[in-house]
Design a protein around this motif. Sequence first.
Motif, PDB file in Angstrom:
ATOM      1  N   LYS A 171      11.194  21.489  12.371  1.00 40.34           N
ATOM      2  CA  LYS A 171       9.799  21.206  12.717  1.00 40.34           C
ATOM      3  C   LYS A 171       8.948  21.142  11.456  1.00 40.34           C
ATOM      4  N   VAL A 172       8.169  20.106  11.329  1.00 38.36           N
ATOM      5  CA  VAL A 172       7.312  19.937  10.149  1.00 38.36           C
ATOM      6  C   VAL A 172       5.920  19.478  10.578  1.00 38.36           C
ATOM      7  N   GLU A 173       5.012  19.633   9.654  1.00 40.22           N
ATOM      8  CA  GLU A 173       3.663  19.090   9.860  1.00 40.22           C
ATOM      9  C   GLU A 173       3.440  18.097   8.722  1.00 40.22           C
ATOM     10  N   ILE A 174       3.147  16.853   9.080  1.00 42.03           N
ATOM     11  CA  ILE A 174       3.006  15.822   8.040  1.00 42.03           C
ATOM     12  C   ILE A 174       1.534  15.450   7.903  1.00 42.03           C
ATOM     13  N   HIS A 175       1.011  15.604   6.702  1.00 40.11           N
ATOM     14  CA  HIS A 175      -0.360  15.156   6.436  1.00 40.11           C
ATOM     15  C   HIS A 175      -0.310  13.912   5.573  1.00 40.11           C
ATOM     16  N   THR A 176      -1.134  12.949   5.905  1.00 42.24           N
ATOM     17  CA  THR A 176      -1.110  11.687   5.168  1.00 42.24           C
ATOM     18  C   THR A 176      -2.431  11.504   4.424  1.00 42.24           C
ATOM     19  N   LYS A 177      -2.344  10.783   3.330  1.00 42.31           N
ATOM     20  CA  LYS A 177      -3.562  10.416   2.595  1.00 42.31           C
ATOM     21  C   LYS A 177      -3.902   8.959   2.924  1.00 42.31           C
ATOM     22  N   ASN A 178      -5.135   8.583   2.652  1.00 39.63           N
ATOM     23  CA  ASN A 178      -5.518   7.187   2.884  1.00 39.63           C
ATOM     24  C   ASN A 178      -4.659   6.249   2.056  1.00 39.63           C
ATOM     25  N   PRO A 179      -4.241   5.128   2.623  1.00 39.13           N
ATOM     26  CA  PRO A 179      -3.410   4.198   1.856  1.00 39.13           C
ATOM     27  C   PRO A 179      -4.151   3.680   0.622  1.00 39.13           C
ATOM     28  N   VAL A 180      -3.434   3.613  -0.492  1.00 37.23           N
ATOM     29  CA  VAL A 180      -4.026   3.071  -1.722  1.00 37.23           C
ATOM     30  C   VAL A 180      -3.112   1.972  -2.257  1.00 37.23           C
ATOM     31  N   ASP A 181      -3.639   1.152  -3.120  1.00 38.62           N
ATOM     32  CA  ASP A 181      -2.842   0.076  -3.695  1.00 38.62           C
ATOM     33  C   ASP A 181      -1.691   0.670  -4.511  1.00 38.62           C
ATOM     34  N   ALA A 182      -0.488   0.174  -4.277  1.00 39.33           N
ATOM     35  CA  ALA A 182       0.694   0.800  -4.881  1.00 39.33           C
ATOM     36  C   ALA A 182       1.028   0.255  -6.259  1.00 39.33           C
ATOM     37  N   LYS A 183       0.235  -0.668  -6.743  1.00 40.47           N
ATOM     38  CA  LYS A 183       0.565  -1.314  -8.015  1.00 40.47           C
ATOM     39  C   LYS A 183       0.604  -0.296  -9.161  1.00 40.47           C
ATOM     40  N   ILE A 184       1.587  -0.441 -10.037  1.00 44.03           N
ATOM     41  CA  ILE A 184       1.755   0.524 -11.130  1.00 44.03           C
ATOM     42  C   ILE A 184       1.709  -0.222 -12.460  1.00 44.03           C
ATOM     43  N   ASP A 185       0.927   0.335 -13.404  1.00 38.79           N
ATOM     44  CA  ASP A 185       0.867  -0.248 -14.743  1.00 38.79           C
ATOM     45  C   ASP A 185       1.655   0.657 -15.683  1.00 38.79           C
ATOM     46  N   VAL A 186       2.711   0.118 -16.281  1.00 34.67           N
ATOM     47  CA  VAL A 186       3.589   0.953 -17.105  1.00 34.67           C
ATOM     48  C   VAL A 186       3.364   0.718 -18.598  1.00 34.67           C
ATOM     49  N   GLN A 203       0.845  -1.187   0.000  1.00 33.04           N
ATOM     50  CA  GLN A 203       0.000   0.000   0.000  1.00 33.04           C
ATOM     51  C   GLN A 203       0.881   1.239   0.000  1.00 33.04           C
ATOM     52  N   ARG A 204       0.343   2.305  -0.575  1.00 29.43           N
ATOM     53  CA  ARG A 204       1.116   3.530  -0.697  1.00 29.43           C
ATOM     54  C   ARG A 204       0.443   4.618   0.140  1.00 29.43           C
ATOM     55  N   ILE A 205       1.203   5.218   1.055  1.00 32.73           N
ATOM     56  CA  ILE A 205       0.669   6.315   1.877  1.00 32.73           C
ATOM     57  C   ILE A 205       1.336   7.598   1.382  1.00 32.73           C
ATOM     58  N   GLU A 206       0.544   8.488   0.805  1.00 34.15           N
ATOM     59  CA  GLU A 206       1.096   9.757   0.322  1.00 34.15           C
ATOM     60  C   GLU A 206       1.321  10.700   1.500  1.00 34.15           C
ATOM     61  N   LEU A 207       2.435  11.400   1.475  1.00 32.17           N
ATOM     62  CA  LEU A 207       2.736  12.349   2.543  1.00 32.17           C
ATOM     63  C   LEU A 207       2.819  13.764   1.967  1.00 32.17           C
ATOM     64  N   GLU A 208       2.251  14.715   2.697  1.00 27.78           N
ATOM     65  CA  GLU A 208       2.461  16.132   2.367  1.00 27.78           C
ATOM     66  C   GLU A 208       3.127  16.763   3.580  1.00 27.78           C
ATOM     67  N   ILE A 209       4.335  17.209   3.386  1.00 28.41           N
ATOM     68  CA  ILE A 209       5.130  17.689   4.516  1.00 28.41           C
ATOM     69  C   ILE A 209       5.242  19.203   4.416  1.00 28.41           C
ATOM     70  N   LYS A 210       4.745  19.886   5.429  1.00 28.84           N
ATOM     71  CA  LYS A 210       4.806  21.352   5.439  1.00 28.84           C
ATOM     72  C   LYS A 210       5.920  21.770   6.391  1.00 28.84           C
ATOM     73  N   ALA A 211       6.835  22.584   5.910  1.00 22.23           N
ATOM     74  CA  ALA A 211       7.939  23.030   6.771  1.00 22.23           C
ATOM     75  C   ALA A 211       7.437  24.131   7.697  1.00 22.23           C
ATOM     76  N   LEU A 212       7.655  23.968   9.000  1.00 19.91           N
ATOM     77  CA  LEU A 212       7.245  24.986   9.962  1.00 19.91           C
ATOM     78  C   LEU A 212       8.438  25.747  10.532  1.00 19.91           C
ATOM     79  N   SER A 213       9.614  25.171  10.397  1.00 17.46           N
ATOM     80  CA  SER A 213      10.829  25.892  10.787  1.00 17.46           C
ATOM     81  C   SER A 213      11.924  25.471   9.793  1.00 17.46           C
ATOM     82  N   PRO A 214      13.045  26.170   9.777  1.00 22.17           N
ATOM     83  CA  PRO A 214      14.074  25.825   8.779  1.00 22.17           C
ATOM     84  C   PRO A 214      14.519  24.369   8.921  1.00 22.17           C
TER      85      PRO A 214
END
Lengths: 241, 422
Positions: free
Chosen positions: B251-266, B2-13
């Motif tokens: 310092k960061v704030e991490i937001h996660t998305k719901n896990p989704v199937d990580a399979k990739i079709d190329v 499963q793939r968990i997407e992360l969005e990381i917001k920087a709150l300090s350097p």
Amino acid sequence: MIVLTTLSRSIDSYTVTAVIDTALCVGAGGSSGSLADKPIVRNAEGNLLIPGSQIKGRLRHECEKIARGLGWKISESPSPGNMVIRRDKEPNIFGRSEYEVLGYNETYHCLISQIFGDPVLPSRVIFEDLICTEEPENLAEFIRPGVTINRRRGTAEEKKLYFLETSPPNVSLRFKGEIHLLPNCPSYAKPLMLAGFKHIHALGGSKSAGLGWLSWETLPNFEVTDADWDCLARGGKNAAN
Amino acid sequence: MQRIELEIKALSPLAIARQKPGGSIGEAVDYIPGTVIRGAVAAQILDLSNGRSTDLTKNGGDFQALFLSENPAIFQNAYPALIVDGDIVSKDTLEEYGVLPTTALSSKNKPGFKEEEDDPEKNGVFDTLIDRFCAEGYGYPYDPNCPKDGERVDATGITFYCKVDDEYHSLKVNKRLLTRVGINRRRATSEEEILYSLEVLNESQETKQNPVYYRGAILVEENLAESLRNFIQTRNQNFRLGGSTSRGLGKVEIHTKNPVDAKIDVSDRIAKFNKKLKERWDKWGVFGDPIKESPTSRTYFTLDLQSDAILTENWRRTTIISEKMLHQFAEVKDKDESLRLEAAYSSYDFLSGWNAGWGLMKDVELITNKGAVYLFSTTQPGLWIERLGELEMRGLGDRTCEGFGQIQICNEFHNVFREEAV
């Protein structure tokens, strides 16, 4: 055995607010874009700030003084070489159970290192920058000129005219930030840090020339127990020497 | 997985050092390496469980499964995200996102993606992989110039890019230098030899109130995905990334998305790439007969490194992925004799780091830089397509769980030709 869903220990966060009674001068070495010889430190948005490293260093210094006064042996910060006390080379004054930390079997760590960390042991307290609550647009750049006086002639010394950038004086700027105590932070850290904060009356440069004097509006509301005080008071007892 | 997407917001350097300071300045990288995110998550779990002093390889539970098992979670690098009006642009709206291939070139005088059709400041970026291949096949040297002013072209200087609404954007972060000094406790003046500067990634962009976001992902086995996601989400402001974290940085704030199937079709990307390559080959036919066989009978695919990779062949470090190595990485059972490495564009660097668990520096590794491009061809595509999707998901080489060796098959930027520079 670790199960993610059952982890219950938590990080305790506390707010700290300082009110600057005079003007603040925390220099930013290497900065550009200001006419001053010593510009003031700001974050990326231009807010004035007191760096977390300064609060941490200064509080550590105050805590060291108090702990040393209570009879504890304190390793010599900030020099990394003198802060690590190896058990096999230790001159017997650190040979106390209080200086042993679980998982670190080759080194002793003084009470202060157990809170603030040393080159071997990570810090158990996290300090954030204290950031000015006033918008930077409302704060004009304030440059304070200074000149050195020649002691013999009583006139201005050659090449000693300098400019300091400071926060605007006497406007009671508030600087707010947080400190976080990690779950493994020793309990005696709370009374020690609280006492340390009360010893800090000025921060930044040119303190003796009247800059950077402050009062604490909000200090961390630690719950301090008698056991913590008793623990600190044992400093002079049971010492090996 | 499963793939968990992360969005990381920087709150300090963020002080994420490229190498530990041998001098007095620690350089910073311009993204958040997966190894840093992995370390931060592991440290948080250990702190909250008081498990630092116990041997977790034997009975470590979820920690063992995530970090110490044979199939550990993969923490991918987090790269700068596109910000419009202070908000992060959703991943779903991005048509392309990642590391620009090294085969991309741009004008030396006016480099960069065009912001409008006739941009006076930027002459656009184009890719040269397919043209180079064709030029070689027809026996010509390939020496392109700028399609707009006919002047010289050079490497783009762009590492990360994305495409939204048919417009390409380069993704950058700003850095600044913080200078710090140690104070001698006795004299209350600066301590000798403790003056240092840290290069840090800014916590906001130049325009005020405009935050900086990074986008990354964690790949984890199905049974742990939900609990890892909840663990990160409920403590989203507790994570500290990089160095000097106890004194105001990281310092960061991490937001996660719901896990989704990580399979990739190329398969679509490979088909599109082959179509373009063959069209282009035919166009080059105006110069006469080719000196190499026509590509019509073979299927071509590229491997584009999306993160630095640690590659080894016969116990020796290398920067080239050979046919034999690809067989091993993709775990193709029936050996494909027809597989051929047609071209490789790669460069190298050295990398070290700090392992907080050991309390020691990591070994110095020779790495292949991200952006490297490898062009392969085969006559048996059926053997490969599914395995390549799997390889794109897991990565190749050593230390893939720390984000090394991430690849993309047939990056769509290879289909941007010189006369259509974007």
